[in-house]
Design an enzyme around this catalytic site. Sequence first.
Site, PDB file in Angstrom:
ATOM      1  N   SER A  66      37.330  48.792   3.593  1.00 20.41           N
ATOM      2  CA  SER A  66      38.109  48.963   4.795  1.00 20.41           C
ATOM      3  C   SER A  66      38.817  50.222   5.011  1.00 20.41           C
ATOM      4  O   SER A  66      39.205  50.854   5.963  1.00 20.41           O
ATOM      5  CB  SER A  66      39.244  47.904   4.987  1.00 20.41           C
TER       6      SER A  66
ATOM      7  N   LYS B  97      48.897  52.063   7.992  1.00 24.52           N
ATOM      8  CA  LYS B  97      48.314  50.898   8.460  1.00 24.52           C
ATOM      9  C   LYS B  97      49.249  49.592   8.485  1.00 24.52           C
ATOM     10  O   LYS B  97      50.175  49.410   7.473  1.00 24.52           O
ATOM     11  CB  LYS B  97      47.412  50.623   7.540  1.00 24.52           C
TER      12      LYS B  97
ATOM     13  N   SER C 207      38.639  47.283   8.304  1.00 21.95           N
ATOM     14  CA  SER C 207      39.847  47.101   9.039  1.00 21.95           C
ATOM     15  C   SER C 207      40.886  48.137   9.288  1.00 21.95           C
ATOM     16  O   SER C 207      41.602  48.042  10.150  1.00 21.95           O
ATOM     17  CB  SER C 207      40.557  45.954   8.240  1.00 21.95           C
TER      18      SER C 207
HETATM   19  N1  GLN Z   1      35.061  44.358   6.109  1.00 24.26           N
HETATM   20  C1  GLN Z   1      35.187  43.478   4.852  1.00 24.26           C
HETATM   21  C2  GLN Z   1      35.858  42.230   5.478  1.00 24.26           C
HETATM   22  O1  GLN Z   1      35.970  42.058   6.399  1.00 24.26           O
HETATM   23  C3  GLN Z   1      36.279  44.469   4.272  1.00 24.26           C
HETATM   24  C4  GLN Z   1      37.886  44.129   4.510  1.00 24.26           C
HETATM   25  C5  GLN Z   1      38.853  45.142   3.794  1.00 24.26           C
HETATM   26  O2  GLN Z   1      38.218  45.875   3.025  1.00 24.26           O
HETATM   27  N2  GLN Z   1      40.008  44.877   4.141  1.00 24.26           N
HETATM   28  O3  GLN Z   1      36.129  41.469   4.562  1.00 24.26           O
END
Ligand code: GLN
Length: 480
Positions: free
Chosen positions: A174, A75, A150
């Site tokens: 994420s 990532k 994400s």
């Molecule tokens: N969807 C969550 C957010 O937007 C989780 C993001 C993450 O785990 N990096 O913050």
Amino acid sequence: MMNRTFETDREKVLDGVLSVESILEYFLQRIASENGRINAFIDVDTGAREAARRVDVSLAEGTDLPLAGMIVGVKDVLAREGKPLSCASNMLAGFTSVFTATAVERLEAQGAVVIGRTNCDEFAMGSSNENSIHGPARNPHDTDRVCGGSSGGSAAAVAAGLCHVALGSDTGGSVRQPAAFCGTIGLKPTYGRISRSGLVAFASSLDCVGPIANTVGDVAAAMQFMAGHDPKDATSSVNEVPNYRGGLPDPGTLRVGIPNEYFADDLPTSILRAVEQSKGRLKEAGVEFDEVSLPNTPLGVSTYYILACAEASSNLARYDGVRYGSRSSVSQTDEANGIADFYARNRTAGFGEEVKRRLMLGTYVLSAGYYDKYYARAQAARRLIKNDFDKVFESVDVLLTPVTPTTAYPIGTRKDRVLETYQEDIFTVTANLAGIPAISVPIGTDDEGLPVGVQLLSHHFNERSLLALAGELLSESNKR
Ligand code: GLN
């Protein structure tokens, strides 16, 4: 098409039937033919072929490299020395890292080869991979739909068979949510189990590195070598790393709780069905079930968004165009009106809309006069959520819940529904707030053929029980 797994490729490498280089070539070709469709990778690593050759040479010299043959996507929030790192943001366009994240370094040290960087939401903020300067990664099961976020590119890459394993980061779901949307496995380890050194900070008290793969064995193999104390991360745990790859607990000895707060009336039947099916399979393996309660679950989303934004506003303060981050052309050509104006121009140009929204929210909740009302209260709520988990884990070993309240939705349909999208993190953020491990496991599809996942959670450092139950859910006899 059946995706290749590291487990089977590894045996062929050890038997001398396959070279690491040939496995890498296979995946490079897969990327060449498939990535245009799904946009999971934002680049292919220029040094990958050479790295693969080096592993082959080391093997020929008799070096023991337990991850030889593993091809990994990383990532774009994890640093690698001499390689670009953008966090899918204009702010870091053109940035090159000067050191390598511990998690990546440890995989490479055991023979894994990094094939490229995977797409994601900007600074890991989002749930759909639509907040990316590289454009959205797409769901391999239906390219008109989101792959989740994400770590969307990582999940899409694994699901489409473009690498064996991909690394993601999980601050509020994420790793698990995109894994569920794409039909792969995603593990968020216990906070501190894997070093955060080299992971670009979003919300430091919640951030975790986690592996995504198509088999429990591949997830376990990556975990085995990434986990462990790292002097470069003061919050990394000194607890001994157990064996994730074998000798896992017998499912029949485990008690699983179903927390009723995770089952609202309006959950789609496909998701309820996946949980029921999982329960059925685990019961056949001798698992006992209890209904349990985590009464503070409804506080999860607001608590998470207050704390995550507050920490982000502090962590991302460094991107000002001086210490880190790009300088906007406006601030270079036009006389800025003092240093604050100079920073503001760089930050306005460098950050995307969602990141700005969160930085403003975070700054607001930390500001004098509001601190007690929001940040301090959210800290107290976090404690209540953690206490709920501590209490239920006195009577059960693992919890079984949905991962997401929906399956993958069409790209572009959530743009003006920000709060609703935040709400959809309800089942994943609690594990981050409590610091406990959780895994997302693919269980069948909905009526439209889109993957559905279930989530297993356990107490701190009990990844082994999660892997045991995930393995049971995905065992051959269950793949019907
Ligand atoms: N969807 C969550 C957010 O937007 C989780 C993001 C993450 O785990 N990096 O913050």
